[in-house]
Design a protein around this motif. Structure first.
Motif, PDB file in Angstrom:
ATOM      1  N   GLY A 175       0.796  -1.221   0.000  1.00  0.00           N
ATOM      2  CA  GLY A 175       0.000   0.000   0.000  1.00  0.00           C
ATOM      3  C   GLY A 175       0.825   1.266   0.000  1.00  0.00           C
ATOM      4  O   GLY A 175       0.386   2.297  -0.509  1.00  0.00           O
ATOM      5  N   LYS A 176       2.019   1.230   0.509  1.00  0.00           N
ATOM      6  CA  LYS A 176       2.871   2.415   0.607  1.00  0.00           C
ATOM      7  C   LYS A 176       3.802   2.569  -0.594  1.00  0.00           C
ATOM      8  O   LYS A 176       3.935   3.643  -1.161  1.00  0.00           O
ATOM      9  CB  LYS A 176       3.689   2.333   1.897  1.00  0.00           C
ATOM     10  CG  LYS A 176       4.725   3.387   2.086  1.00  0.00           C
ATOM     11  CD  LYS A 176       4.152   4.611   2.715  1.00  0.00           C
ATOM     12  CE  LYS A 176       5.278   5.596   2.998  1.00  0.00           C
ATOM     13  NZ  LYS A 176       4.830   6.754   3.682  1.00  0.00           N
ATOM     14  N   LEU A 177       4.471   1.472  -0.994  1.00  0.00           N
ATOM     15  CA  LEU A 177       5.503   1.539  -2.021  1.00  0.00           C
ATOM     16  C   LEU A 177       5.076   0.998  -3.387  1.00  0.00           C
ATOM     17  O   LEU A 177       5.831   1.085  -4.339  1.00  0.00           O
ATOM     18  CB  LEU A 177       6.746   0.765  -1.554  1.00  0.00           C
ATOM     19  CG  LEU A 177       7.421   1.288  -0.288  1.00  0.00           C
ATOM     20  CD1 LEU A 177       8.493   0.321   0.179  1.00  0.00           C
ATOM     21  CD2 LEU A 177       8.003   2.665  -0.522  1.00  0.00           C
ATOM     22  N   GLY A 178       3.895   0.430  -3.478  1.00  0.00           N
ATOM     23  CA  GLY A 178       3.453  -0.160  -4.747  1.00  0.00           C
ATOM     24  C   GLY A 178       3.910  -1.606  -4.854  1.00  0.00           C
ATOM     25  O   GLY A 178       3.975  -2.331  -3.868  1.00  0.00           O
ATOM     26  N   LYS A 179       4.276  -2.033  -6.058  1.00  0.00           N
ATOM     27  CA  LYS A 179       4.735  -3.409  -6.267  1.00  0.00           C
ATOM     28  C   LYS A 179       6.157  -3.561  -5.733  1.00  0.00           C
ATOM     29  O   LYS A 179       7.033  -2.756  -6.047  1.00  0.00           O
ATOM     30  CB  LYS A 179       4.694  -3.771  -7.745  1.00  0.00           C
ATOM     31  CG  LYS A 179       3.300  -3.855  -8.295  1.00  0.00           C
ATOM     32  CD  LYS A 179       3.313  -4.250  -9.747  1.00  0.00           C
ATOM     33  CE  LYS A 179       1.891  -4.282 -10.283  1.00  0.00           C
ATOM     34  NZ  LYS A 179       1.847  -4.570 -11.712  1.00  0.00           N
ATOM     35  N   LEU A 180       6.366  -4.612  -4.937  1.00  0.00           N
ATOM     36  CA  LEU A 180       7.676  -4.875  -4.349  1.00  0.00           C
ATOM     37  C   LEU A 180       8.260  -6.168  -4.880  1.00  0.00           C
ATOM     38  O   LEU A 180       7.542  -7.130  -5.129  1.00  0.00           O
ATOM     39  CB  LEU A 180       7.581  -5.014  -2.827  1.00  0.00           C
ATOM     40  CG  LEU A 180       7.062  -3.858  -2.020  1.00  0.00           C
ATOM     41  CD1 LEU A 180       7.093  -4.211  -0.535  1.00  0.00           C
ATOM     42  CD2 LEU A 180       7.875  -2.606  -2.283  1.00  0.00           C
ATOM     43  N   SER A 181       9.573  -6.180  -5.015  1.00  0.00           N
ATOM     44  CA  SER A 181      10.329  -7.412  -5.237  1.00  0.00           C
ATOM     45  C   SER A 181      11.254  -7.537  -4.037  1.00  0.00           C
ATOM     46  O   SER A 181      12.008  -6.607  -3.730  1.00  0.00           O
ATOM     47  CB  SER A 181      11.149  -7.343  -6.521  1.00  0.00           C
ATOM     48  OG  SER A 181      10.306  -7.251  -7.643  1.00  0.00           O
TER      49      SER A 181
END
Length: 179
Positions: A66-72
């Protein structure tokens, strides 16, 4: 301890203030600092828990945030160069959280990885992708150097075992097999 860096095409990696940073490095952080980071960036609660357990750490996953978008999230193990330490103590966690415009890295508390890495590659790294690539390259190099040293030990032990049956050589053989 939290260190903030900016990664740019013009200058590579440079230290900066928190507000300007595109790369946050976490090392020797207090539990409160870790908890604050997890809360601030909406990260999984257990992301740093198994940071010192090799069997638990090495993996890659993707998730929404929710804060950073898509994460890897890429979790690796580096191998410390200090051969006087037992193998279990030489394994150092490297946990990366890559978002579109931000990278977070958790490094084991006793690691000297960051200093050596920045000294060698800071000017060459102009993107998060290059950051990831060079870190993988450096950790691979550490493992390769260790395998070369182990091969030398095995060759030495083989020659010694053919000449003698002293306990010292048998203990070295046992230690090498364990490694």
């Amino acid at each position: 301890m939290l260190s903030h860096y900016n990664i740019t095409k013009e200058e590579g990696i440079t230290p900066c203030d928190k507000e300007d940073g595109t790369w946050l490095v976490i090392q020797k952080a207090s539990q409160k600092e870790l908890d604050d980071i997890i809360e601030s960036y909406h990260l999984p609660a257990d992301i740093f828990i198994s940071g010192d357990t090799a069997e638990e750490i090495t993996h890659f996953e993707r998730m929404g945030n929710g804060k950073l978008g898509k994460l890897s999230i890429l979790s690796l193990m580096n191998l410390c160069a200090d051969r006087t330490l037992p193998i279990e103590e030489r394994l150092e966690p490297l946990i990366f959280v890559f978002a579109e415009d931000f990278t977070l890295t958790f490094i084991g508390d006793n690691s000297d990885f960051l200093e050596a890495f920045l000294e060698k590659y800071a000017k060459k790294i102009t993107t998060a992708e290059k950051l990831c690539g060079y870190i993988i390259k450096l950790t691979y190099t550490h493992y390769l150097k260790e395998l070369i040293e182990i091969k030398k030990d095995i060759d030495d032990l083989d020659q010694a075992a053919r000449r003698t049956t002293e306990n010292k050589e048998l203990f070295r053989l046992a230690d090498t097999q364990r490694t």
